[in-house]
Write an enzyme that holds these catalytic residues in place. Structure first.
Site, short mmCIF file in Angstrom:
data_model
loop_
_atom_site.label_atom_id
_atom_site.label_comp_id
_atom_site.label_asym_id
_atom_site.label_seq_id
_atom_site.Cartn_x
_atom_site.Cartn_y
_atom_site.Cartn_z
NE ARG A 90 48.10 -32.13 0.30
CZ ARG A 90 49.12 -31.68 1.03
NH1 ARG A 90 50.20 -32.42 1.21
NH2 ARG A 90 49.08 -30.49 1.57
NE ARG A 93 52.63 -24.59 7.91
CZ ARG A 93 52.61 -25.84 7.39
NH1 ARG A 93 52.79 -26.89 8.15
NH2 ARG A 93 52.43 -26.01 6.11
CE LYS A 105 57.46 -27.49 5.17
NZ LYS A 105 56.94 -26.76 4.01
NE ARG A 149 48.82 -25.72 1.64
CZ ARG A 149 49.71 -26.66 1.31
NH1 ARG A 149 49.95 -26.93 0.05
NH2 ARG A 149 50.36 -27.31 2.23
#
Ligand code: AMP
Length: 187
Positions: free
Chosen positions: A133, A88, A13, A144
C-alpha cells in the site's frame, strides 16, 4: 443492529468488521475499501481520494459524506450495518446523525478497539512489508496516527456521552478479540 467500529489505524477494525457483519446479518461498509475500489477503477472519486490517502490525510468531508449517504440508502443496509472507518471527523458525525434521522434509524453501539499506540506502529510496519500500500511508509504511518489522534479520537467522547461507547481490548489474536466484541454487544 446498527454499529460503528472505531480505533486507530492498524487496530484491526476491518478484520473484525467483516465477521461482525456476518454475526449481525448486516452490511459491512468500509469507507477505506470503497475509496480503494474507486482508486483501482480510476473513477473520478478514486482520483480525488488517492491524492489524500497516499499522503495519510483524510478525504474531504463533502466527498466522504456524499458517498456514505448513497451507500446507506442501499437495500442491504436497511436492516443493519457495521460502519468501518466512518465517521472520522466531527462534521461526519453530524452528517451521519442527519442521514440516520432521515432513514428513521439510530445507532445501537459504537465499538472502540483499544490498542497500545506502540504496538500499532509495529503492526503497521510489519503490514507495510507485504501490502504494497502506498500509504504504508513509516512517515505516512506516523502521520495517520497523528491525524487519528487529533481528528477522530475526540469522537469517542461524543459517543461516550451518548451512552453508546463499547470499549473492547483489541490486543490478542483475531478470534479472541471477536469473542470479546460478541460478549460486549448490546442484546
Ligand atoms: P482506511 O483503510 O480505513 O484506513 O482508509 C484509507 C484511507 O481512506 C484513509 O487514510 C483516508 O485517506 C481515506 N478515508 C477512509 N475513510 C475516511 C473517512 N471517513 N473520512 C475521510 N477519509 C477517509
Amino acid at each position: 443492529m446498527r454499529l460503528l467500529i472505531m480505533g486507530p489505524p492498524g487496530a484491526g477494525k476491518g478484520t473484525q468488521a467483516v465477521s461482525l457483519a456476518e454475526r449481525i446479518g448486516g452490511a459491512h461498509i468500509s469507507t477505506g475499501d470503497i475509496f480503494r475500489a474507486n482508486i483501482q477503477q480510476q473513477t473520478e472519486l478514486g482520483r480525488t481520494a488517492q491524492r489524500y490517502s497516499d499522503a495519510g490525510e483524510y478525504v474531504p468531508d463533502e466527498v466522504t459524506n456524499a458517498m456514505v449517504k448513497d451507500r446507506l440508502a442501499q437495500d442491504d443496509a436497511r436492516e443493519g450495518f457495521i460502519l468501518d472507518g466512518y465517521p472520522r471527523t466531527v462534521g461526519q458525525v453530524h452528517t451521519l446523525d442527519e442521514i440516520l434521522e432521515e432513514l428513521g434509524a439510530s445507532l445501537d453501539g459504537v465499538i472502540e478497539l483499544v490498542v497500545d499506540p506502540e504496538e500499532l506502529i509495529q503492526r503497521l510496519l510489519k503490514r507495510a512489508e507485504t501490502s504494497g500500500r502506498v500509504d504504508d511508509t513509516e512517515d505516512v504511518i506516523r502521520h495517520r496516527q497523528e491525524v487519528y489522534t487529533s481528528e477522530t479520537a475526540p469522537l469517542l467522547e461524543v459517543y461516550g456521552s451518548r451512552g453508546l461507547l463499547i470499549q473492547v481490548d483489541g490486543v490478542g489474536d483475531v478470534d479472541e478479540v471477536s469473542r470479546r466484541i460478541a460478549d460486549a454487544l448490546p442484546s
